[in-house]
Design a protein around this motif. Structure first.
Motif, PDB file in Angstrom:
ATOM      1  N   THR A  43      62.063  46.711  79.165  1.00  0.00           N
ATOM      2  CA  THR A  43      62.723  45.419  78.963  1.00  0.00           C
ATOM      3  C   THR A  43      62.589  44.970  77.509  1.00  0.00           C
ATOM      4  OG1 THR A  43      62.263  44.779  81.256  1.00  0.00           O
ATOM      5  CG2 THR A  43      62.799  43.012  79.717  1.00  0.00           C
ATOM      6  N   ALA A  44      61.383  45.101  76.952  1.00  0.00           N
ATOM      7  CA  ALA A  44      61.158  44.718  75.553  1.00  0.00           C
ATOM      8  C   ALA A  44      62.018  45.561  74.621  1.00  0.00           C
ATOM      9  CB  ALA A  44      59.680  44.869  75.203  1.00  0.00           C
ATOM     10  N   ARG A  45      62.085  46.863  74.889  1.00  0.00           N
ATOM     11  CA  ARG A  45      62.928  47.746  74.072  1.00  0.00           C
ATOM     12  C   ARG A  45      64.383  47.318  74.144  1.00  0.00           C
ATOM     13  NH1 ARG A  45      63.694  54.074  75.531  1.00  0.00           N
ATOM     14  NH2 ARG A  45      65.189  53.164  76.991  1.00  0.00           N
ATOM     15  N   GLY A  46      64.825  46.941  75.341  1.00  0.00           N
ATOM     16  CA  GLY A  46      66.209  46.503  75.502  1.00  0.00           C
ATOM     17  C   GLY A  46      66.527  45.279  74.675  1.00  0.00           C
ATOM     18  N   VAL A  47      65.616  44.311  74.656  1.00  0.00           N
ATOM     19  CA  VAL A  47      65.837  43.095  73.869  1.00  0.00           C
ATOM     20  C   VAL A  47      65.980  43.427  72.391  1.00  0.00           C
ATOM     21  CG1 VAL A  47      64.793  40.922  73.123  1.00  0.00           C
ATOM     22  CG2 VAL A  47      64.684  41.580  75.523  1.00  0.00           C
ATOM     23  N   ILE A  48      65.113  44.287  71.875  1.00  0.00           N
ATOM     24  CA  ILE A  48      65.149  44.617  70.447  1.00  0.00           C
ATOM     25  C   ILE A  48      66.439  45.350  70.094  1.00  0.00           C
ATOM     26  CG2 ILE A  48      64.066  46.022  68.650  1.00  0.00           C
ATOM     27  CD1 ILE A  48      61.364  45.334  69.915  1.00  0.00           C
ATOM     28  N   TYR A  49      66.834  46.341  70.889  1.00  0.00           N
ATOM     29  CA  TYR A  49      68.082  47.066  70.596  1.00  0.00           C
ATOM     30  C   TYR A  49      69.285  46.147  70.700  1.00  0.00           C
ATOM     31  CZ  TYR A  49      66.630  51.881  69.888  1.00  0.00           C
ATOM     32  OH  TYR A  49      66.119  53.031  69.352  1.00  0.00           O
ATOM     33  N   LEU A  50      69.262  45.246  71.667  1.00  0.00           N
ATOM     34  CA  LEU A  50      70.361  44.300  71.827  1.00  0.00           C
ATOM     35  C   LEU A  50      70.499  43.429  70.577  1.00  0.00           C
ATOM     36  CD1 LEU A  50      72.335  43.685  74.166  1.00  0.00           C
ATOM     37  CD2 LEU A  50      70.822  41.827  74.823  1.00  0.00           C
ATOM     38  N   LEU A  51      69.378  42.935  70.074  1.00  0.00           N
ATOM     39  CA  LEU A  51      69.412  42.076  68.895  1.00  0.00           C
ATOM     40  C   LEU A  51      69.841  42.845  67.645  1.00  0.00           C
ATOM     41  CD1 LEU A  51      66.194  39.931  69.459  1.00  0.00           C
ATOM     42  CD2 LEU A  51      68.562  39.133  69.485  1.00  0.00           C
ATOM     43  N   VAL A  52      69.322  44.065  67.484  1.00  0.00           N
ATOM     44  CA  VAL A  52      69.721  44.872  66.321  1.00  0.00           C
ATOM     45  C   VAL A  52      71.213  45.168  66.377  1.00  0.00           C
ATOM     46  CG1 VAL A  52      69.457  47.097  65.158  1.00  0.00           C
ATOM     47  CG2 VAL A  52      67.441  45.884  65.983  1.00  0.00           C
ATOM     48  N   GLY A  53      71.735  45.458  67.561  1.00  0.00           N
ATOM     49  CA  GLY A  53      73.164  45.698  67.708  1.00  0.00           C
ATOM     50  C   GLY A  53      73.988  44.487  67.338  1.00  0.00           C
ATOM     51  N   VAL A  54      73.549  43.308  67.769  1.00  0.00           N
ATOM     52  CA  VAL A  54      74.262  42.065  67.427  1.00  0.00           C
ATOM     53  C   VAL A  54      74.222  41.825  65.923  1.00  0.00           C
ATOM     54  CG1 VAL A  54      74.213  39.556  67.663  1.00  0.00           C
ATOM     55  CG2 VAL A  54      73.930  40.999  69.684  1.00  0.00           C
ATOM     56  N   LEU A  55      73.060  42.045  65.295  1.00  0.00           N
ATOM     57  CA  LEU A  55      72.953  41.869  63.843  1.00  0.00           C
ATOM     58  C   LEU A  55      73.869  42.843  63.108  1.00  0.00           C
ATOM     59  CD1 LEU A  55      69.074  41.419  63.512  1.00  0.00           C
ATOM     60  CD2 LEU A  55      70.820  39.664  63.154  1.00  0.00           C
ATOM     61  N   ALA A  56      73.947  44.083  63.595  1.00  0.00           N
ATOM     62  CA  ALA A  56      74.835  45.070  62.972  1.00  0.00           C
ATOM     63  C   ALA A  56      76.294  44.661  63.124  1.00  0.00           C
ATOM     64  CB  ALA A  56      74.596  46.446  63.579  1.00  0.00           C
ATOM     65  N   LEU A  57      76.662  44.091  64.261  1.00  0.00           N
ATOM     66  CA  LEU A  57      78.022  43.591  64.442  1.00  0.00           C
ATOM     67  C   LEU A  57      78.324  42.468  63.457  1.00  0.00           C
ATOM     68  CD1 LEU A  57      78.349  43.523  68.347  1.00  0.00           C
ATOM     69  CD2 LEU A  57      79.719  44.906  66.763  1.00  0.00           C
ATOM     70  N   GLN A  58      77.365  41.604  63.228  1.00  0.00           N
ATOM     71  CA  GLN A  58      77.559  40.526  62.263  1.00  0.00           C
ATOM     72  C   GLN A  58      77.780  41.077  60.858  1.00  0.00           C
ATOM     73  OE1 GLN A  58      74.066  38.080  62.789  1.00  0.00           O
ATOM     74  NE2 GLN A  58      74.869  37.082  64.627  1.00  0.00           N
ATOM     75  N   ILE A  59      77.030  42.125  60.515  1.00  0.00           N
ATOM     76  CA  ILE A  59      77.215  42.765  59.208  1.00  0.00           C
ATOM     77  C   ILE A  59      78.613  43.364  59.110  1.00  0.00           C
ATOM     78  CG2 ILE A  59      76.481  44.734  57.787  1.00  0.00           C
ATOM     79  CD1 ILE A  59      73.625  44.192  58.774  1.00  0.00           C
ATOM     80  N   ALA A  60      79.054  44.022  60.179  1.00  0.00           N
ATOM     81  CA  ALA A  60      80.376  44.644  60.175  1.00  0.00           C
ATOM     82  C   ALA A  60      81.482  43.623  59.939  1.00  0.00           C
ATOM     83  CB  ALA A  60      80.616  45.373  61.497  1.00  0.00           C
ATOM     84  N   PHE A  61      81.259  42.396  60.408  1.00  0.00           N
ATOM     85  CA  PHE A  61      82.277  41.362  60.256  1.00  0.00           C
ATOM     86  C   PHE A  61      81.985  40.410  59.100  1.00  0.00           C
ATOM     87  CE2 PHE A  61      82.836  42.533  64.792  1.00  0.00           C
ATOM     88  CZ  PHE A  61      84.156  42.955  64.704  1.00  0.00           C
ATOM     89  N   GLY A  62      81.137  40.874  58.169  1.00  0.00           N
ATOM     90  CA  GLY A  62      80.985  40.154  56.911  1.00  0.00           C
ATOM     91  C   GLY A  62      79.771  39.285  56.748  1.00  0.00           C
ATOM     92  N   ASP A  63      78.915  39.175  57.769  1.00  0.00           N
ATOM     93  CA  ASP A  63      77.710  38.360  57.655  1.00  0.00           C
ATOM     94  C   ASP A  63      76.521  39.282  57.444  1.00  0.00           C
ATOM     95  OD1 ASP A  63      75.638  36.612  57.780  1.00  0.00           O
ATOM     96  OD2 ASP A  63      76.039  35.869  59.799  1.00  0.00           O
ATOM     97  N   SER A  64      75.994  39.320  56.225  1.00  0.00           N
ATOM     98  CA  SER A  64      74.908  40.250  55.898  1.00  0.00           C
ATOM     99  C   SER A  64      73.623  39.519  55.536  1.00  0.00           C
ATOM    100  CB  SER A  64      75.326  41.161  54.736  1.00  0.00           C
ATOM    101  OG  SER A  64      75.664  40.376  53.598  1.00  0.00           O
TER     102      SER A  64
END
Length: 276
Positions: free
Chosen positions: A31-52
């Motif tokens: 569960t803890a691993r899932g939360v971290i990967y989920l957050l990293v994925g969301v942050l990467a999506l933000q970078i892809a759309f211009g928020d770095s």
């Protein structure tokens, strides 16, 4: 008679108790691993759309959590969950893993490596939760470690070998995901057809994305060794950003980031249906 008959029962109860504790630890870890990967994925999506503004790595994920209400409580819970994951992997080293080949030396060695990895991750999360760690930039850490190793005798070969190892691991992770090897570890009989299809999508998509990131990160390490330039090594954040520098532009990063989100969801499925 009483002593001989109760002794086996006592041992059975002890094994069951140990199994229950380790099962809880493993599920908390997934569960803890899932939360971290989920957050990293969301942050990467933000970078892809211009928020770095944030790093798309574990440090960035922890910082994002810390800003939320009850963030410190969640951080402590994640750290404890990851400690559980490390202890479960340690139990696999000592008692063997689930499955017909769980007692093999190769399986125990792999569990030992995972125990060390999750122990390190748990320490970094708990340090951050306690306020004694900054979460750290994966990019800076990778460059610093590479620079130190390159100064050792034969350091260039060590960095190169490590890079090749990471790249090969990435290919193996992606291949195993594509062949759905995770089926062997799941209680498929307890899933409905719809849930099983969802698990397959998240497991394959998430595994391929992880494998791609590992492979590219390993290639950067090999390049740093060949050129003898530590700055060419990339951590998770820089590796993810490199996908946006391809001819496909940010859309490849979007796919990889979505894969990380899928792997987060897949980790939640593992927490529920993994055979432990």
């Amino acid at each position: 008679m009483t002593t001989s008959s109760t002794a086996p029962a006592g041992r059975i109860q002890a094994r069951r108790a140990r199994g229950s504790v380790m099962e809880g630890a493993a599920r908390a870890g997934f569960t803890a691993r899932g939360v971290i990967y989920l957050l990293v994925g969301v942050l990467a999506l933000q970078i892809a759309f211009g928020d770095s503004k944030r790093q798309a790595d574990r440090g960035g994920a922890l910082a994002a959590l810390a800003d939320k209400p009850f963030g410190s409580v969640v951080l402590w819970a994640l750290g404890i969950g990851l400690v559980g994951m490390a202890l479960w992997r340690l139990s696999e080293v000592v008692f063997g893993a689930v499955g017909p080949d769980g007692d093999k030396a190769t399986k125990r060695l792999l569990s030992a490596a995972r125990c060390v990895f999750y122990g390190f991750v748990a320490y970094s999360v708990l340090s951050f939760a306690a306020g004694s760690g900054s979460g750290g930039s994966s990019d800076k850490q990778s460059k610093d470690v590479t620079a130190r190793v390159l100064e050792w005798p034969g350091g260039q070969w060590l960095v190169g070998a490590a890079g090749i190892g990471v790249a090969v691991a990435g290919v193996w992770i992606a291949f195993q995901a594509l062949r759905r090897s995770f089926h062997d570890k799941l209680k498929l009989g307890e899933m409905s057809p719809r849930v099983r299809k969802l698990v397959d999508v998240t497991g394959v998509g998430g595994g391929v994305a992880r494998g791609a990131v590992f492979t590219v990160a390993g290639a950067f390490a090999v390049r740093a060794a060949v050129d003898y330039e530590p700055k060419k090594t990339k951590g998770l954040d820089d590796t993810l950003r490199s996908f946006a520098d391809t001819p496909l532009g940010p859309w490849l990063l979007v796919l990889i980031a979505a894969g990380f989100v899928l792997f987060g969801v897949f980790s939640f499925a593992m927490a529920r249906w993994r055979r432990v």
